[in-house]
Scaffold this motif. Structure first.
Motif, PDB file in Angstrom:
ATOM      1  N   SER A   1       0.843  -1.184   0.000  1.00 24.47           N
ATOM      2  CA  SER A   1       0.000   0.000   0.000  1.00 24.47           C
ATOM      3  C   SER A   1       0.882   1.240   0.000  1.00 24.47           C
ATOM      4  N   CYS A   2       0.375   2.292  -0.586  1.00 21.25           N
ATOM      5  CA  CYS A   2       1.071   3.573  -0.608  1.00 21.25           C
ATOM      6  C   CYS A   2       0.050   4.658  -0.281  1.00 21.25           C
ATOM      7  N   ALA A   3       0.266   5.318   0.844  1.00 22.68           N
ATOM      8  CA  ALA A   3      -0.624   6.388   1.280  1.00 22.68           C
ATOM      9  C   ALA A   3      -0.042   7.721   0.850  1.00 22.68           C
ATOM     10  N   ALA A   4      -0.868   8.531   0.210  1.00 26.69           N
ATOM     11  CA  ALA A   4      -0.441   9.848  -0.270  1.00 26.69           C
ATOM     12  C   ALA A   4      -1.054  10.943   0.583  1.00 26.69           C
ATOM     13  N   ASP A   5      -0.245  11.905   0.935  1.00 33.53           N
ATOM     14  CA  ASP A   5      -0.700  13.043   1.714  1.00 33.53           C
ATOM     15  C   ASP A   5      -0.678  14.266   0.818  1.00 33.53           C
ATOM     16  N   GLY A   6      -1.857  14.725   0.426  1.00 32.16           N
ATOM     17  CA  GLY A   6      -1.893  15.883  -0.450  1.00 32.16           C
ATOM     18  C   GLY A   6      -3.143  15.883  -1.296  1.00 32.16           C
ATOM     19  N   ARG A   7      -3.740  17.052  -1.403  1.00 28.65           N
ATOM     20  CA  ARG A   7      -4.988  17.147  -2.157  1.00 28.65           C
ATOM     21  C   ARG A   7      -4.779  17.027  -3.653  1.00 28.65           C
ATOM     22  N   THR A   8      -3.489  17.092  -4.093  1.00 26.04           N
ATOM     23  CA  THR A   8      -3.215  17.025  -5.526  1.00 26.04           C
ATOM     24  C   THR A   8      -3.008  15.597  -6.008  1.00 26.04           C
ATOM     25  N   PHE A   9      -3.166  14.601  -5.121  1.00 25.36           N
ATOM     26  CA  PHE A   9      -2.909  13.206  -5.484  1.00 25.36           C
ATOM     27  C   PHE A   9      -3.588  12.787  -6.784  1.00 25.36           C
ATOM     28  N   PRO A  10      -4.855  13.102  -7.016  1.00 23.66           N
ATOM     29  CA  PRO A  10      -5.505  12.653  -8.260  1.00 23.66           C
ATOM     30  C   PRO A  10      -4.886  13.244  -9.527  1.00 23.66           C
ATOM     31  N   ASN A  11      -4.023  14.233  -9.382  1.00 23.17           N
ATOM     32  CA  ASN A  11      -3.397  14.860 -10.545  1.00 23.17           C
ATOM     33  C   ASN A  11      -2.168  14.101 -11.035  1.00 23.17           C
ATOM     34  N   TYR A  12      -1.757  13.065 -10.301  1.00 20.30           N
ATOM     35  CA  TYR A  12      -0.521  12.365 -10.614  1.00 20.30           C
ATOM     36  C   TYR A  12      -0.747  10.940 -11.082  1.00 20.30           C
ATOM     37  N   GLY A  13       0.038  10.558 -12.103  1.00 22.36           N
ATOM     38  CA  GLY A  13       0.193   9.143 -12.383  1.00 22.36           C
ATOM     39  C   GLY A  13       1.068   8.538 -11.297  1.00 22.36           C
ATOM     40  N   MET A  14       0.811   7.288 -10.965  1.00 21.12           N
ATOM     41  CA  MET A  14       1.542   6.653  -9.878  1.00 21.12           C
ATOM     42  C   MET A  14       2.263   5.404 -10.368  1.00 21.12           C
ATOM     43  N   GLY A  15       3.439   5.187  -9.841  1.00 22.91           N
ATOM     44  CA  GLY A  15       4.215   4.022 -10.227  1.00 22.91           C
ATOM     45  C   GLY A  15       4.770   3.278  -9.037  1.00 22.91           C
ATOM     46  N   TRP A  16       5.058   2.014  -9.262  1.00 25.94           N
ATOM     47  CA  TRP A  16       5.814   1.201  -8.313  1.00 25.94           C
ATOM     48  C   TRP A  16       7.135   0.811  -8.981  1.00 25.94           C
ATOM     49  N   PHE A  17       8.206   1.014  -8.235  1.00 27.29           N
ATOM     50  CA  PHE A  17       9.538   0.639  -8.682  1.00 27.29           C
ATOM     51  C   PHE A  17      10.139  -0.282  -7.628  1.00 27.29           C
ATOM     52  N   ARG A  18      11.218  -0.949  -8.006  1.00 29.76           N
ATOM     53  CA  ARG A  18      11.894  -1.797  -7.027  1.00 29.76           C
ATOM     54  C   ARG A  18      13.395  -1.762  -7.264  1.00 29.76           C
ATOM     55  N   GLN A  19      14.126  -2.004  -6.181  1.00 27.09           N
ATOM     56  CA  GLN A  19      15.583  -1.987  -6.266  1.00 27.09           C
ATOM     57  C   GLN A  19      16.138  -3.111  -5.411  1.00 27.09           C
ATOM     58  N   ALA A  20      16.819  -4.033  -6.081  1.00 24.25           N
ATOM     59  CA  ALA A  20      17.478  -5.140  -5.395  1.00 24.25           C
ATOM     60  C   ALA A  20      18.904  -4.725  -5.056  1.00 24.25           C
ATOM     61  N   PRO A  21      19.517  -5.371  -4.072  1.00 25.04           N
ATOM     62  CA  PRO A  21      20.895  -5.023  -3.695  1.00 25.04           C
ATOM     63  C   PRO A  21      21.846  -5.112  -4.882  1.00 25.04           C
ATOM     64  N   GLY A  22      22.629  -4.067  -5.076  1.00 21.21           N
ATOM     65  CA  GLY A  22      23.614  -4.056  -6.150  1.00 21.21           C
ATOM     66  C   GLY A  22      23.055  -3.802  -7.529  1.00 21.21           C
ATOM     67  N   LYS A  23      21.756  -3.540  -7.613  1.00 22.76           N
ATOM     68  CA  LYS A  23      21.129  -3.303  -8.914  1.00 22.76           C
ATOM     69  C   LYS A  23      20.501  -1.926  -8.965  1.00 22.76           C
ATOM     70  N   GLU A  24      20.247  -1.474 -10.194  1.00 27.66           N
ATOM     71  CA  GLU A  24      19.586  -0.187 -10.371  1.00 27.66           C
ATOM     72  C   GLU A  24      18.094  -0.308 -10.074  1.00 27.66           C
ATOM     73  N   ARG A  25      17.515   0.822  -9.740  1.00 29.16           N
ATOM     74  CA  ARG A  25      16.071   0.855  -9.521  1.00 29.16           C
ATOM     75  C   ARG A  25      15.359   0.574 -10.845  1.00 29.16           C
ATOM     76  N   GLU A  26      14.355  -0.298 -10.808  1.00 27.02           N
ATOM     77  CA  GLU A  26      13.662  -0.676 -12.037  1.00 27.02           C
ATOM     78  C   GLU A  26      12.162  -0.501 -11.901  1.00 27.02           C
ATOM     79  N   PHE A  27      11.556  -0.229 -13.021  1.00 28.06           N
ATOM     80  CA  PHE A  27      10.109  -0.040 -13.106  1.00 28.06           C
ATOM     81  C   PHE A  27       9.386  -1.363 -12.917  1.00 28.06           C
TER      82      PHE A  27
END
Length: 122
Positions: free
Chosen positions: A21-47
């Protein structure tokens, strides 16, 4: 501006499920596209996944397609990532992020949460 806080990470066996879950604080939340990324040890952050402002459009990385589902609830300022059939290679810190662009590139996302650890044992 929007502040993001992830939760729901943990330790799970191969084949198991978790819901982030990701909780957003801000009335502008509906104005944004949202993404999930992940980063494993020693690796770059990936979509991993992205959802449009309305929730009507989603994009997934090939590595998670068919196993992960992104969703959002604009009334509650929440974004979710349902992860099924988890594999050891899914082990990473997972981040939610907000963007004003239609993009899967981390550089396009202006706001980030602190991350939540997901560990999948073999």
């Amino acid at each position: 501006q929007v502040q993001l806080v992830e939760s729901g990470g943990g330790f799970v066996q191969t084949g198991g499920s978790l819901r982030l879950s990701c909780a957003a604080d801000g009335r502008t939340f509906p104005n944004y596209g949202m993404g999930w990324f992940r980063q494993a040890p020693g690796k770059e952050r990936e979509f991993a996944a992205r959802i449009s402002r309305s929730g009507g459009s989603t994009i997934y990385a090939n590595s998670v397609k068919g196993r992960f589902t992104i969703s959002r609830d604009n009334a509650r300022n929440m974004v979710y990532l349902q992860m099924n059939s988890l594999k050891p290679e899914d082990t990473a810190v997972y981040y939610c992020a907000a963007t004003s662009f239609v993009s899967t590139s981390p550089e396009s996302y202006a706001y980030w949460g602190q991350g939540t650890q997901v560990t999948v044992s073999s």
